[in-house]
Design a protein around this motif. Sequence first.
Motif, short mmCIF file in Angstrom:
data_model
loop_
_atom_site.label_atom_id
_atom_site.label_comp_id
_atom_site.label_asym_id
_atom_site.label_seq_id
_atom_site.Cartn_x
_atom_site.Cartn_y
_atom_site.Cartn_z
N VAL A 22 0.84 -1.20 0.00
CA VAL A 22 0.00 0.00 0.00
C VAL A 22 0.87 1.25 0.00
O VAL A 22 0.63 2.21 -0.74
CB VAL A 22 -0.98 0.00 1.20
N GLY A 23 1.92 1.24 0.82
CA GLY A 23 2.83 2.38 0.88
C GLY A 23 3.54 2.62 -0.44
O GLY A 23 3.75 3.78 -0.84
N GLU A 24 3.93 1.56 -1.12
CA GLU A 24 4.60 1.70 -2.41
C GLU A 24 3.68 2.33 -3.45
O GLU A 24 4.12 3.09 -4.31
CB GLU A 24 5.08 0.34 -2.92
N GLN A 25 2.40 2.02 -3.36
CA GLN A 25 1.44 2.51 -4.34
C GLN A 25 0.83 3.86 -3.97
O GLN A 25 0.15 4.47 -4.78
CB GLN A 25 0.33 1.48 -4.53
N ASN A 26 1.07 4.31 -2.75
CA ASN A 26 0.46 5.55 -2.27
C ASN A 26 1.48 6.32 -1.44
O ASN A 26 1.47 6.27 -0.22
CB ASN A 26 -0.78 5.21 -1.44
N PRO A 27 2.38 7.07 -2.10
CA PRO A 27 3.47 7.76 -1.42
C PRO A 27 3.05 8.65 -0.23
O PRO A 27 3.79 8.71 0.75
CB PRO A 27 4.13 8.58 -2.52
N PRO A 28 1.89 9.32 -0.27
CA PRO A 28 1.54 10.15 0.89
C PRO A 28 1.40 9.37 2.21
O PRO A 28 1.56 9.95 3.28
CB PRO A 28 0.20 10.78 0.49
N VAL A 29 1.11 8.09 2.13
CA VAL A 29 0.95 7.30 3.36
C VAL A 29 2.07 6.27 3.52
O VAL A 29 2.01 5.41 4.41
CB VAL A 29 -0.42 6.59 3.42
N GLU A 31 5.17 6.38 4.67
CA GLU A 31 5.87 6.34 5.96
C GLU A 31 5.04 5.62 7.02
O GLU A 31 5.54 4.76 7.74
CB GLU A 31 6.21 7.75 6.44
N GLN A 32 3.75 5.95 7.10
CA GLN A 32 2.88 5.30 8.09
C GLN A 32 2.73 3.81 7.78
O GLN A 32 2.74 2.98 8.69
CB GLN A 32 1.50 5.97 8.12
N MET A 33 2.61 3.46 6.52
CA MET A 33 2.47 2.05 6.16
C MET A 33 3.73 1.27 6.50
O MET A 33 3.66 0.13 6.96
CB MET A 33 2.13 1.90 4.67
N ASN A 34 4.89 1.89 6.29
CA ASN A 34 6.14 1.22 6.66
C ASN A 34 6.27 1.05 8.16
O ASN A 34 6.77 0.03 8.64
CB ASN A 34 7.34 1.97 6.10
N GLN A 35 5.79 2.03 8.93
CA GLN A 35 5.79 1.89 10.39
C GLN A 35 4.87 0.76 10.81
O GLN A 35 5.21 -0.03 11.70
CB GLN A 35 5.37 3.20 11.04
N ASN A 36 3.70 0.69 10.20
CA ASN A 36 2.77 -0.41 10.50
C ASN A 36 3.41 -1.75 10.17
O ASN A 36 3.33 -2.70 10.96
CB ASN A 36 1.48 -0.26 9.70
N ALA A 37 4.04 -1.83 9.00
CA ALA A 37 4.67 -3.08 8.57
C ALA A 37 5.75 -3.51 9.56
O ALA A 37 5.82 -4.69 9.93
CB ALA A 37 5.26 -2.91 7.17
N THR A 38 6.56 -2.57 9.99
CA THR A 38 7.61 -2.88 10.95
C THR A 38 7.03 -3.39 12.26
O THR A 38 7.52 -4.37 12.83
CB THR A 38 8.49 -1.64 11.19
#
Length: 65
Positions: A22-29, A31-38
């Motif tokens: 999701v983060g790769e396809q939607n740059p505005p989110v 950072e948050q998606m990567n934090q969630n993934a981590t």
Amino acid sequence: MSNNAQLAAKLLRDASMFFRQVGEQNPPVAEQMNQNATAYEQVAQMVEADPLGALPEAANEPTEQ
């Protein structure tokens, strides 16, 4: 045969991959998606390493809103 903890870890890792996509396809989110993934990856590791382990006391405290 897998156990419940292994299944939970797999589901958490799959969710982590979803958040990263999701983060790769939607740059505005991204950072948050990567934090969630981590976070999901870390919990997967915790579940595998110690399925019945207790959370640190700081994690049990309510967060301020």
